[in-house]
Each structure stands twice: as structure tokens, then as C-alpha cells.
Design a protein around this motif. Structure first.
Motif, mmCIF file in Angstrom:
data_model
loop_
_atom_site.group_PDB
_atom_site.id
_atom_site.type_symbol
_atom_site.label_atom_id
_atom_site.label_comp_id
_atom_site.label_asym_id
_atom_site.label_seq_id
_atom_site.Cartn_x
_atom_site.Cartn_y
_atom_site.Cartn_z
ATOM 1 N N ALA A 75 -11.532 0.362 -1.033
ATOM 2 C CA ALA A 75 -10.433 0.567 -1.976
ATOM 3 C C ALA A 75 -9.440 1.536 -1.349
ATOM 4 N N VAL A 76 -8.162 1.156 -1.340
ATOM 5 C CA VAL A 76 -7.127 2.053 -0.823
ATOM 6 C C VAL A 76 -6.846 3.110 -1.891
ATOM 7 N N THR A 77 -6.968 4.373 -1.513
ATOM 8 C CA THR A 77 -6.777 5.463 -2.467
ATOM 9 C C THR A 77 -5.328 5.931 -2.445
ATOM 10 N N GLY A 78 -5.047 6.923 -3.259
ATOM 11 C CA GLY A 78 -3.710 7.505 -3.254
ATOM 12 C C GLY A 78 -3.571 8.624 -2.250
ATOM 13 N N GLY A 129 -1.249 10.798 8.720
ATOM 14 C CA GLY A 129 -0.349 10.406 7.635
ATOM 15 C C GLY A 129 -0.593 9.034 7.055
ATOM 16 N N LEU A 130 -1.577 8.291 7.585
ATOM 17 C CA LEU A 130 -1.885 6.970 7.040
ATOM 18 C C LEU A 130 -2.640 7.105 5.718
ATOM 19 N N PRO A 131 -2.652 6.034 4.902
ATOM 20 C CA PRO A 131 -3.423 6.075 3.649
ATOM 21 C C PRO A 131 -4.912 6.231 3.931
ATOM 22 N N VAL A 155 0.828 -1.194 0.000
ATOM 23 C CA VAL A 155 0.000 0.000 0.000
ATOM 24 C C VAL A 155 0.868 1.252 0.000
ATOM 25 N N ARG A 156 1.737 1.353 0.997
ATOM 26 C CA ARG A 156 2.676 2.474 1.069
ATOM 27 C C ARG A 156 3.554 2.263 2.287
ATOM 28 N N ASP A 157 4.595 3.067 2.426
ATOM 29 C CA ASP A 157 5.495 2.939 3.562
ATOM 30 C C ASP A 157 4.744 3.217 4.856
ATOM 31 N N CYS A 158 5.115 2.476 5.906
ATOM 32 C CA CYS A 158 4.521 2.698 7.218
ATOM 33 C C CYS A 158 5.049 4.010 7.786
ATOM 34 N N PRO A 159 4.170 4.871 8.316
ATOM 35 C CA PRO A 159 4.650 6.137 8.882
ATOM 36 C C PRO A 159 5.342 5.979 10.229
ATOM 37 N N ASP A 160 5.254 4.787 10.839
ATOM 38 C CA ASP A 160 5.798 4.591 12.178
ATOM 39 C C ASP A 160 7.103 3.820 12.216
ATOM 40 N N CYS A 161 7.482 3.156 11.091
ATOM 41 C CA CYS A 161 8.715 2.380 11.083
ATOM 42 C C CYS A 161 9.206 2.272 9.639
ATOM 43 N N ALA A 162 10.235 1.442 9.427
ATOM 44 C CA ALA A 162 10.795 1.290 8.088
ATOM 45 C C ALA A 162 10.080 0.221 7.267
ATOM 46 N N GLY A 163 9.011 -0.333 7.824
ATOM 47 C CA GLY A 163 8.280 -1.390 7.133
ATOM 48 C C GLY A 163 7.329 -0.855 6.076
ATOM 49 N N ALA A 203 -20.148 7.575 -1.473
ATOM 50 C CA ALA A 203 -18.728 7.243 -1.396
ATOM 51 C C ALA A 203 -18.067 8.109 -0.325
ATOM 52 N N PHE A 204 -17.423 7.456 0.643
ATOM 53 C CA PHE A 204 -16.710 8.156 1.707
ATOM 54 C C PHE A 204 -15.216 7.900 1.560
ATOM 55 N N GLU A 205 -14.400 8.942 1.723
ATOM 56 C CA GLU A 205 -12.950 8.766 1.781
ATOM 57 C C GLU A 205 -12.518 9.024 3.211
ATOM 58 N N LEU A 206 -11.982 7.980 3.836
ATOM 59 C CA LEU A 206 -11.706 8.000 5.266
ATOM 60 C C LEU A 206 -10.301 7.506 5.550
ATOM 61 N N CYS A 207 -9.791 7.861 6.727
ATOM 62 C CA CYS A 207 -8.484 7.367 7.159
ATOM 63 C C CYS A 207 -8.527 5.855 7.351
ATOM 64 N N LEU A 208 -7.408 5.208 7.073
ATOM 65 C CA LEU A 208 -7.274 3.772 7.292
ATOM 66 C C LEU A 208 -7.566 3.390 8.733
ATOM 67 N N ASP A 209 -7.203 4.240 9.674
ATOM 68 C CA ASP A 209 -7.395 3.976 11.105
ATOM 69 C C ASP A 209 -8.793 4.435 11.520
ATOM 70 N N ARG A 210 -9.666 3.484 11.862
ATOM 71 C CA ARG A 210 -11.039 3.841 12.217
ATOM 72 C C ARG A 210 -11.100 4.668 13.494
ATOM 73 N N GLU A 211 -10.055 4.609 14.338
ATOM 74 C CA GLU A 211 -10.028 5.458 15.529
ATOM 75 C C GLU A 211 -9.789 6.921 15.146
ATOM 76 N N CYS A 212 -9.164 7.115 13.999
ATOM 77 C CA CYS A 212 -8.886 8.463 13.508
ATOM 78 C C CYS A 212 -10.075 9.002 12.723
ATOM 79 N N ASP A 213 -10.741 8.131 11.963
ATOM 80 C CA ASP A 213 -11.824 8.540 11.064
ATOM 81 C C ASP A 213 -12.832 7.396 11.009
ATOM 82 N N SER A 214 -13.991 7.560 11.620
ATOM 83 C CA SER A 214 -14.952 6.478 11.792
ATOM 84 C C SER A 214 -15.932 6.404 10.623
#
Length: 240
Positions: free
Chosen positions: A129-132, A139-141, A96-104, A150-161
Motif C-alpha cells: 500500500a502506498v502511504t502518505g 523524497g520518494l513515496p 501516487v504523487r509528483d515525481c521528484p526527478d521531473c515534471a511527471g 508491517a514495514f514502512e519502506l521507501c518505494l525504491d528497494r535500492e534505497c530501503d530493502s
């Protein structure tokens, strides 16, 4: 659960007790996965010659691997070891993309996005669908999910429900077809539109994956889904 994947290569005797009872000897590769799955591979083909999936217990002691699951037992005894090791293991998925918290790297499986380098894991709807895009807050996708719109939301549901977004858009938007109540957007395992007069009125409909494109003859909304146009009420006779 074991930390990482254990691998042993050597001349071994493999004994299986249970439905596939047998004893074998030869040069094999033994793989013990973090979920307690044990696989024994020989020189031919992709299928293991012996295996036990997600065993209740696995022990590794002086080259001997013993896995138990109910009445089934798999034991591999190493007579001559050619090599062994412990290696990191993670879920494999679409990058998907680089992790914002580590090098993974964040990778997607059907029901979640996980990191190859840390413990980060985010459950997602299977139809998302993971967007760009990238979340402005963390900073998450971002994900695109269709639930009425159609809703565009943060990957983390705690950040964007997703629940909060659907409630804000459709709570009390539609009337109950069986009484004078409004349909509330509720979480009951999945998202559903349920009558506000419950339990006196037990009308409820699962929210489909799709966008509202009009109204059904029954008065409920019509959704455009991957399987075609359908009423909020999946059993609606007006759509027959």
C-alpha cells in the motif's frame, strides 16, 4: 519497440493472414503502440476489426503498416490519409504523487510504480500500500508492506530493502519443525523461511503477506492475512 504511439487515420485496406484471415476496406484508425501492438478500429464498438498483440516486428513505411508475429501477418495500406502523428505514451495507473526527478507524475499499476514523464520505474509487491509518507533520504513515496509485521519502506528497494528489513526482524526467530536448526530468511524467487541445515534438511516455507499474531500448535508462527489466520506452513494439519 517504437518510441511513442503512432496513429494513422484514413481510408485503408486491412489484410490479416493467419487464424483470423480476412481483408477489409474502410475509413479506420490505426494505432501502433510502443509494445508493437497494432489495433485497427472502425466506426463501431470498442473492439478493433483487426489486431496483432505484441508483434515480433512492426514496420511503418509510406502509410503502410506491416506487423508480423510467427505465421500471422497484419498489413494496413492507406489509400487516402486523413491524418497521422506520433504521440508520447506511458503506463496508466493510479496517481501516487509528483515525481521528484521531473515534471511527471508517479502512477501505480499492480506490480510497479512508474513515471509519466521520465524512465523512473520501481517494482513493488502486489499487496503493498502506498502511504502518505515520503522517504527522508530520496523524497520518494513510502510503502506499507506486511511480512510478519508491517514495514514502512521507501518505494525504491535500492534505497530501503524489504529483504533486509524482514531478515533483521525474523532471521533465526523460528525453529525448524523437522530438525534442531533455525529458519533463515532467504530470497528464492520470493521471501521464504528455510532451514539453516539445507541441503541436509530441505524444510522451507514461503513468507505470507500478513502479520504474526501468535503461535500455531505445531510451534510455527500464525499469520493474520487477507484470507484469514494461517500457519507459516500452509499445509499444517494443526490448522485443519
Amino acid at each position: 519497440m517504437h518510441d511513442g504511439t503512432r496513429v494513422i487515420a484514413g481510408e485503408c485496406t486491412t489484410v490479416f493472414e493467419g487464424a483470423r484471415e480476412r481483408e477489409q476496406r474502410g475509413d479506420v484508425l490505426v494505432v501502433v503502440k510502443p509494445d508493437n501492438t497494432v489495433l485497427v478500429h472502425d466506426a463501431e464498438g470498442y473492439q478493433p476489426v483487426a489486431w496483432l498483440t505484441r508483434a515480433e516486428s512492426v514496420t511503418i513505411d509510406n502509410g503502410a503498416v506491416t506487423a508480423r508475429d510467427g505465421d500471422e501477418l497484419l498489413r494496413v495500406v492507406t489509400h487516402e490519409e486523413h491524418g497521422s502523428g506520433r504521440y508520447p505514451a506511458s503506463n496508466a495507473g493510479v496517481p501516487v504523487r509528483d515525481c521528484p526527478d521531473c515534471a511527471g507524475t508517479l502512477v501505480r499499476t499492480r506490480s510497479e510504480v512508474t513515471c509519466t514523464g521520465c524512465d523512473a520505474a520501481y517494482g513493488i509487491p502486489s499487496d503493498a500500500a502506498v502511504t502518505g509518507g515520503r522517504c527522508d533520504d530520496c523524497g520518494l513515496p513510502t510503502l506499507r508492506v506486511e511480512r510478519g509485521r508491517a514495514f514502512e519502506l521507501c518505494l525504491d528497494r535500492e534505497c530501503d530493502s524489504l529483504d533486509d528489513a524482514v531478515i533483521a526482524a525474523f532471521d533465526r526467530e523460528w525453529s525448524c519443525p523437522h530438525c534442531d536448526g533455525d529458519l533463515l530468511i532467504l530470497r528464492r524467487g520470493g521471501l521464504l523461511a528455510g532451514c539453516e541445515h539445507y541441503p541436509d534438511c530441505d524444510t522451507g516455507f514461503s513468507m505470507p503477506s500478513g502479520v504474526v499474531v501468535g503461535n500455531c500448535d505445531c510451534g510455527l508462527p500464525l499469520f493474520e492475512t487477507a484470507g484469514g489466520t494461517r500457519c507459516l506452513d500452509s499445509s499444517c494439519a494443526e490448522r485443519e
